[in-house]
Design a protein around this motif. Sequence first.
Motif, short mmCIF file in Angstrom:
data_model
loop_
_atom_site.label_atom_id
_atom_site.label_comp_id
_atom_site.label_asym_id
_atom_site.label_seq_id
_atom_site.Cartn_x
_atom_site.Cartn_y
_atom_site.Cartn_z
N GLN A 52 -20.33 1.22 8.75
CA GLN A 52 -20.46 0.32 9.90
C GLN A 52 -19.32 0.53 10.90
O GLN A 52 -19.53 0.55 12.11
CB GLN A 52 -20.50 -1.15 9.46
CG GLN A 52 -21.73 -1.51 8.67
CD GLN A 52 -23.00 -1.28 9.46
OE1 GLN A 52 -23.08 -1.56 10.66
NE2 GLN A 52 -24.02 -0.77 8.80
N HIS A 67 -22.60 -1.04 25.13
CA HIS A 67 -21.71 -1.43 24.03
C HIS A 67 -22.27 -2.62 23.25
O HIS A 67 -22.14 -2.66 22.02
CB HIS A 67 -20.33 -1.80 24.56
CG HIS A 67 -19.56 -0.61 25.04
ND1 HIS A 67 -18.23 -0.68 25.36
CD2 HIS A 67 -19.92 0.67 25.28
CE1 HIS A 67 -17.81 0.50 25.76
NE2 HIS A 67 -18.83 1.34 25.72
N LEU A 68 -22.86 -3.58 23.92
CA LEU A 68 -23.34 -4.78 23.25
C LEU A 68 -24.30 -4.45 22.11
O LEU A 68 -24.18 -5.00 21.01
CB LEU A 68 -24.00 -5.73 24.25
CG LEU A 68 -24.49 -7.05 23.67
CD1 LEU A 68 -23.33 -7.84 23.08
CD2 LEU A 68 -25.20 -7.85 24.74
N GLU A 69 -25.21 -3.54 22.35
CA GLU A 69 -26.18 -3.17 21.31
C GLU A 69 -25.47 -2.60 20.08
O GLU A 69 -25.79 -2.94 18.95
CB GLU A 69 -27.17 -2.14 21.86
CG GLU A 69 -28.23 -1.74 20.87
CD GLU A 69 -29.21 -0.72 21.43
OE1 GLU A 69 -29.87 -0.06 20.62
OE2 GLU A 69 -29.29 -0.58 22.66
N TYR A 71 -22.25 -3.14 19.19
CA TYR A 71 -21.46 -4.20 18.56
C TYR A 71 -22.34 -5.15 17.75
O TYR A 71 -21.98 -5.55 16.64
CB TYR A 71 -20.68 -4.99 19.60
CG TYR A 71 -19.63 -4.18 20.34
CD1 TYR A 71 -19.07 -3.04 19.78
CD2 TYR A 71 -19.20 -4.55 21.60
CE1 TYR A 71 -18.11 -2.30 20.45
CE2 TYR A 71 -18.24 -3.82 22.28
CZ TYR A 71 -17.70 -2.70 21.70
OH TYR A 71 -16.75 -1.98 22.38
N GLU A 72 -23.51 -5.51 18.30
CA GLU A 72 -24.40 -6.39 17.56
C GLU A 72 -24.94 -5.72 16.30
O GLU A 72 -25.06 -6.36 15.25
CB GLU A 72 -25.56 -6.84 18.45
CG GLU A 72 -25.12 -7.86 19.49
CD GLU A 72 -26.24 -8.29 20.41
OE1 GLU A 72 -27.28 -7.59 20.48
OE2 GLU A 72 -26.07 -9.32 21.08
N ASP A 73 -25.21 -4.43 16.38
CA ASP A 73 -25.70 -3.70 15.22
C ASP A 73 -24.63 -3.65 14.13
O ASP A 73 -24.92 -3.89 12.95
CB ASP A 73 -26.12 -2.29 15.63
CG ASP A 73 -26.70 -1.49 14.49
OD1 ASP A 73 -27.59 -2.00 13.78
OD2 ASP A 73 -26.26 -0.33 14.30
N HIS A 75 -22.09 -5.74 13.78
CA HIS A 75 -21.89 -7.11 13.28
C HIS A 75 -22.96 -7.47 12.25
O HIS A 75 -22.66 -8.02 11.19
CB HIS A 75 -21.93 -8.10 14.45
CG HIS A 75 -21.72 -9.51 14.03
ND1 HIS A 75 -22.75 -10.39 13.90
CD2 HIS A 75 -20.59 -10.18 13.71
CE1 HIS A 75 -22.27 -11.57 13.50
NE2 HIS A 75 -20.96 -11.46 13.37
N ARG A 76 -24.20 -7.13 12.57
CA ARG A 76 -25.32 -7.40 11.66
C ARG A 76 -25.10 -6.64 10.34
O ARG A 76 -25.29 -7.20 9.26
CB ARG A 76 -26.63 -6.99 12.32
CG ARG A 76 -27.87 -7.35 11.60
CD ARG A 76 -29.17 -7.06 12.40
NE ARG A 76 -29.08 -6.00 13.41
CZ ARG A 76 -28.95 -6.20 14.72
NH1 ARG A 76 -28.86 -7.41 15.22
NH2 ARG A 76 -28.89 -5.17 15.55
N ARG A 79 -22.27 -8.24 8.33
CA ARG A 79 -22.73 -9.52 7.79
C ARG A 79 -23.62 -9.28 6.57
O ARG A 79 -23.51 -9.98 5.56
CB ARG A 79 -23.47 -10.30 8.87
CG ARG A 79 -23.82 -11.72 8.44
CD ARG A 79 -24.52 -12.51 9.53
NE ARG A 79 -25.69 -11.76 9.98
CZ ARG A 79 -26.02 -11.60 11.26
NH1 ARG A 79 -25.26 -12.11 12.21
NH2 ARG A 79 -27.10 -10.93 11.59
#
Length: 101
Positions: A52, A67-69, A71-73, A75-76, A79
């Motif tokens: 990750q 970047h958001l995509e 970072y969210e990936d 983070h998921r 988690r």
Amino acid sequence: MAAPTAGPSSEPSSEAPSGPSSELSAASARPADPAPLGVTRTPTGVAEIDAQLDRLADADHLAASGHLEVYEDVHRGLRDVLTALDRRPGPPAPAPPVPAS
């Protein structure tokens, strides 16, 4: 009769000014190309987490809007790794003490 000479015109020029100052302003108006930040990462030793964290390097080659995509990936994924730790069986519970008679 004499030919007219070219001289300064009183009409505004439709051409953009040229020269070093106009080149700098044009260069600063464009967004910079994506570039790696050069952040070093020390492996954690947990393959799922390291994968990750390696995924974060994908953002180095994207414009900020991408970047958001990433970072969210990440983070998921992190988690999910932490949630999986809660599902793994731990060591067996100690046996209850035997009462003395």
